[in-house]
Design an enzyme around this catalytic site. Structure first.
Site, PDB file in Angstrom:
ATOM      1  N   GLY A  25       0.814  -1.273  -0.228  1.00 50.15           N
ATOM      2  CA  GLY A  25       0.022  -0.133   0.007  1.00 50.15           C
ATOM      3  C   GLY A  25       0.856   0.922  -0.266  1.00 50.15           C
ATOM      4  O   GLY A  25       1.891   1.684   0.997  1.00 50.15           O
ATOM      5  N   ARG A  83     -10.850   6.089   5.865  1.00 48.85           N
ATOM      6  CA  ARG A  83     -12.720   6.743   5.736  1.00 48.85           C
ATOM      7  C   ARG A  83     -12.721   8.048   5.098  1.00 48.85           C
ATOM      8  O   ARG A  83     -11.592   8.600   4.905  1.00 48.85           O
ATOM      9  CB  ARG A  83     -13.118   6.610   6.965  1.00 48.85           C
ATOM     10  CG  ARG A  83     -13.464   5.361   7.745  1.00 48.85           C
ATOM     11  CD  ARG A  83     -13.618   5.324   9.437  1.00 48.85           C
ATOM     12  NE  ARG A  83     -12.877   5.703  10.078  1.00 48.85           N
ATOM     13  CZ  ARG A  83     -13.489   6.634  10.884  1.00 48.85           C
ATOM     14  NH1 ARG A  83     -14.321   6.887  11.875  1.00 48.85           N
ATOM     15  NH2 ARG A  83     -12.165   7.121  12.042  1.00 48.85           N
ATOM     16  N   ASN A  97     -12.091  -3.798   1.629  1.00 47.72           N
ATOM     17  CA  ASN A  97     -10.841  -3.506   1.981  1.00 47.72           C
ATOM     18  C   ASN A  97     -10.896  -5.775   2.457  1.00 47.72           C
ATOM     19  O   ASN A  97      -9.265  -6.156   2.555  1.00 47.72           O
ATOM     20  CB  ASN A  97     -10.794  -2.785   3.500  1.00 47.72           C
ATOM     21  CG  ASN A  97     -10.778  -1.407   3.527  1.00 47.72           C
ATOM     22  OD1 ASN A  97      -9.940  -1.225   1.798  1.00 47.72           O
ATOM     23  ND2 ASN A  97      -9.908  -0.895   4.243  1.00 47.72           N
ATOM     24  N   SER A 118      -4.381  -1.809   7.753  1.00 45.46           N
ATOM     25  CA  SER A 118      -6.047  -1.168   7.349  1.00 45.46           C
ATOM     26  C   SER A 118      -7.114  -1.648   8.111  1.00 45.46           C
ATOM     27  O   SER A 118      -6.919  -2.103   8.898  1.00 45.46           O
ATOM     28  CB  SER A 118      -5.770  -1.906   5.964  1.00 45.46           C
ATOM     29  OG  SER A 118      -4.108  -2.261   5.189  1.00 45.46           O
ATOM     30  N   ARG A 175      -3.350   9.576  21.322  1.00 47.52           N
ATOM     31  CA  ARG A 175      -4.120  10.460  21.296  1.00 47.52           C
ATOM     32  C   ARG A 175      -4.692  10.349  22.591  1.00 47.52           C
ATOM     33  O   ARG A 175      -4.791  12.273  22.756  1.00 47.52           O
ATOM     34  CB  ARG A 175      -5.276  10.211  20.396  1.00 47.52           C
ATOM     35  CG  ARG A 175      -4.242   9.568  18.875  1.00 47.52           C
ATOM     36  CD  ARG A 175      -5.900   9.112  17.523  1.00 47.52           C
ATOM     37  NE  ARG A 175      -5.718   9.673  16.487  1.00 47.52           N
ATOM     38  CZ  ARG A 175      -6.314   8.669  15.507  1.00 47.52           C
ATOM     39  NH1 ARG A 175      -7.048   7.502  15.725  1.00 47.52           N
ATOM     40  NH2 ARG A 175      -6.141   9.151  14.193  1.00 47.52           N
ATOM     41  N   HIS A 189      -9.857  -1.745  17.873  1.00 45.02           N
ATOM     42  CA  HIS A 189      -9.892   0.173  17.564  1.00 45.02           C
ATOM     43  C   HIS A 189     -11.161   0.476  16.781  1.00 45.02           C
ATOM     44  O   HIS A 189     -11.415   0.219  15.693  1.00 45.02           O
ATOM     45  CB  HIS A 189      -8.712  -0.658  16.264  1.00 45.02           C
ATOM     46  CG  HIS A 189      -8.501   1.405  15.706  1.00 45.02           C
ATOM     47  ND1 HIS A 189      -8.075   2.454  16.494  1.00 45.02           N
ATOM     48  CD2 HIS A 189      -8.296   1.725  14.621  1.00 45.02           C
ATOM     49  CE1 HIS A 189      -7.644   3.132  15.649  1.00 45.02           C
ATOM     50  NE2 HIS A 189      -7.698   2.335  14.179  1.00 45.02           N
TER      51      HIS A 189
HETATM   52  O1  TXD Z   1      -4.516   3.493  13.529  1.00 47.43           O
HETATM   53  C1  TXD Z   1      -4.844   2.453  11.735  1.00 47.43           C
HETATM   54  N1  TXD Z   1      -4.800   1.636  12.306  1.00 47.43           N
HETATM   55  C2  TXD Z   1      -5.473   3.411  11.221  1.00 47.43           C
HETATM   56  C3  TXD Z   1      -5.899   2.672   9.624  1.00 47.43           C
HETATM   57  C4  TXD Z   1      -5.169   4.548  11.387  1.00 47.43           C
HETATM   58  C5  TXD Z   1      -5.554   5.261  10.472  1.00 47.43           C
HETATM   59  C6  TXD Z   1      -6.112   4.440   8.646  1.00 47.43           C
HETATM   60  N2  TXD Z   1      -6.171   3.000   8.852  1.00 47.43           N
HETATM   61  C7  TXD Z   1      -6.976   2.321   7.211  1.00 47.43           C
HETATM   62  O2  TXD Z   1      -5.185   2.361   7.033  1.00 47.43           O
HETATM   63  C8  TXD Z   1      -7.073   3.392   6.265  1.00 47.43           C
HETATM   64  O3  TXD Z   1      -8.891   2.859   6.995  1.00 47.43           O
HETATM   65  C9  TXD Z   1      -7.353   3.169   5.969  1.00 47.43           C
HETATM   66  O4  TXD Z   1      -8.010   1.741   5.125  1.00 47.43           O
HETATM   67  C10 TXD Z   1      -5.060   2.668   5.913  1.00 47.43           C
HETATM   68  C11 TXD Z   1      -4.266   3.042   4.459  1.00 47.43           C
HETATM   69  O5  TXD Z   1      -4.907   4.775   4.683  1.00 47.43           O
HETATM   70  P1  TXD Z   1      -4.282   5.089   3.557  1.00 47.43           P
HETATM   71  O6  TXD Z   1      -4.587   7.065   3.922  1.00 47.43           O
HETATM   72  O7  TXD Z   1      -2.586   5.308   3.912  1.00 47.43           O
HETATM   73  O8  TXD Z   1      -5.131   5.303   2.355  1.00 47.43           O
HETATM   74  P2  TXD Z   1      -4.830   5.812   1.040  1.00 47.43           P
HETATM   75  O9  TXD Z   1      -4.167   6.367   1.049  1.00 47.43           O
HETATM   76  O10 TXD Z   1      -6.030   5.640   0.608  1.00 47.43           O
HETATM   77  O11 TXD Z   1      -3.738   4.367   0.973  1.00 47.43           O
HETATM   78  C12 TXD Z   1      -4.313   2.870   0.062  1.00 47.43           C
HETATM   79  C13 TXD Z   1      -3.274   2.222  -0.854  1.00 47.43           C
HETATM   80  C14 TXD Z   1      -3.373   2.944  -2.172  1.00 47.43           C
HETATM   81  O12 TXD Z   1      -2.529   3.522  -2.389  1.00 47.43           O
HETATM   82  C15 TXD Z   1      -4.219   1.825  -2.996  1.00 47.43           C
HETATM   83  O13 TXD Z   1      -3.885   2.315  -4.076  1.00 47.43           O
HETATM   84  C16 TXD Z   1      -3.826   1.178  -1.863  1.00 47.43           C
HETATM   85  O14 TXD Z   1      -3.860   1.158  -1.008  1.00 47.43           O
HETATM   86  N3  TXD Z   1      -4.630  -0.902  -2.833  1.00 47.43           N
HETATM   87  C17 TXD Z   1      -3.691  -1.351  -2.992  1.00 47.43           C
HETATM   88  N4  TXD Z   1      -2.066  -1.406  -2.784  1.00 47.43           N
HETATM   89  C18 TXD Z   1      -2.593  -2.830  -2.913  1.00 47.43           C
HETATM   90  N5  TXD Z   1      -2.783  -4.076  -3.236  1.00 47.43           N
HETATM   91  C19 TXD Z   1      -4.034  -4.083  -3.594  1.00 47.43           C
HETATM   92  N6  TXD Z   1      -4.506  -4.741  -4.150  1.00 47.43           N
HETATM   93  C20 TXD Z   1      -4.475  -2.530  -3.417  1.00 47.43           C
HETATM   94  N7  TXD Z   1      -5.569  -1.798  -3.245  1.00 47.43           N
HETATM   95  C21 TXD Z   1      -5.792  -0.618  -3.190  1.00 47.43           C
END
Ligand code: TXD
Length: 317
Positions: free
Chosen positions: A10, A83, A96, A120, A152, A176
């Site tokens: 990711g 989100r 997801n 994620s 936090r 979480h």
């Molecule tokens: O504390 C925690 N655990 C969290 C979790 C705090 C904040 C956000 N959290 C979660 O992390 C959020 O709800 C998301 O599910 C993930 C990733 O958050 P981010 O802000 O990095 O999301 P982005 O910017 O949309 O990045 C996700 C990337 C994006 O570049 C997609 O192209 C890629 O995931 N993506 C994939 N990568 C690999 N393989 C597949 N299949 C795929 N699908 C999408």
């Protein structure tokens, strides 16, 4: 000594910041994987060109090919949608889960000996799914939620009392989600219970409790607070830093006591689920779950949070 290899699955907001932090601290060589062509390559090239300025010396590789994660010591998964305002973390489970299924297959095939840190959302379900598909021993699969939720909580306490965040100790347990359990009894500043300091500040217990309740509530909703401001996604600097603390504790065998989402085998009355609890994280991954007695009120909150985790995990196909 050969450099460690850190694979980031990711390459979005959190993945990008993680790549930068791993490089800047020279924790190891970084491979950034994403399905979007050019995105991980572009970010890695950009970060690599920071090297001469900051003086770090590791290799960074952006890729769309799972084979490039081969031999990774640690894999951090941030693949998946974040989100949007108005959404709960649980709303992300359908889309997801599909992404996590592909990712877990890739990890199982190419990095079968790695430690995996899942970020994620919905976190508790995604860790569970990742373990089911990879079949990895549970000491090697860890979810990141508690380090951030605790940070936090600690930040709010420090701001309220006008002290350095470095001197606040605070911890959250449970899932979480909005039912997470910020532990009031063990929150302290320089070892002194926060409730005592609040009572001194306000001169009465009722007001102190009101202020603490507000901080607990803000902690539970802290992710949503950032989402509402950003509008286009969720927090990314703080989740990246939080997971980095876990990575560092594994790679340097620091044995830090960190609240992490780990598989429980009866601890805190939970069996067969991944839930946030204090753990010792070191070269063996989850080396220990630190158990202690919860008060009746804390246990009730924990049970409620665990019930929400069970319900969520139950909806996984
Ligand atoms: O504390 C925690 N655990 C969290 C979790 C705090 C904040 C956000 N959290 C979660 O992390 C959020 O709800 C998301 O599910 C993930 C990733 O958050 P981010 O802000 O990095 O999301 P982005 O910017 O949309 O990045 C996700 C990337 C994006 O570049 C997609 O192209 C890629 O995931 N993506 C994939 N990568 C690999 N393989 C597949 N299949 C795929 N699908 C999408």
């Amino acid at each position: 000594m050969a450099r460690k290899k850190i694979a980031l699955i990711g390459g979005g907001q959190i993945g990008g910041v993680l790549a930068q932090l791993c490089a800047q601290r020279e924790l190891g060589d970084v491979v950034l994987f994403d399905i979007v062509e050019g995105l991980p390559q572009g970010k890695c090239l950009d970060i690599a060109e920071v090297g001469p300025v900051e003086g770090f010396d590791v290799s960074l590789k952006g890729t769309n090919n799972y084979a490039d994660i081969a031999g990774a010591d640690i894999v951090i998964v941030t693949a998946g949608l974040p989100r949007k305002p108005g959404m709960s973390r649980d709303d992300l489970i359908g889309v997801n889960s599909k992404i996590m299924s592909q990712v877990a297959e890739g990890i199982k095939k190419y990095a079968p000996n790695s430690f995996v840190i899942v970020i994620s959302n919905p976190l508790d379900a995604m860790v569970t799914l990742c373990q089911k598909i990879t079949g990895f021993p549970t000491n090697r699969i860890i979810g990141q939620a508690g380090v951030l939720d605790s940070a936090r909580f600690a930040a709010f306490i420090a701001w309220e009392l006008g002290v350095s965040v470095r001197d606040v100790t605070a911890m959250t347990l449970g899932g979480h989600g909005d039912d997470m359990v910020p532990l009031i009894r063990y929150a302290s500043v320089g070892g002194i219970p926060v409730m005592e300091l609040l009572e001194r500040k306000y001169g009465n217990a009722a007001k102190a409790k009101e202020v603490m309740d507000a901080m607990v509530s803000r902690t539970r909703k802290a992710g949503g607070e950032v989402v509402a401001l950003l509008k286009t996604g969720s927090a990314f600097f703080s989740p990246a830093s939080a997971s980095l603390a876990m990575v560092e504790s594994i790679l340097k065998d620091q044995k830090r006591v960190l609240p992490c989402c780990v598989y429980l085998n009866g601890e805190f009355g939970v069996k067969g689920y991944f839930v946030g609890v204090p753990t010792v994280i070191g070269a063996g991954g989850v080396e220990k779950v630190i158990e202690f007695k919860l008060s009746a009120e804390e246990q009730a909150m924990m049970d409620k949070s665990v019930a929400a985790v069970k319900e969520l995990v139950g909806t996984l196909k």
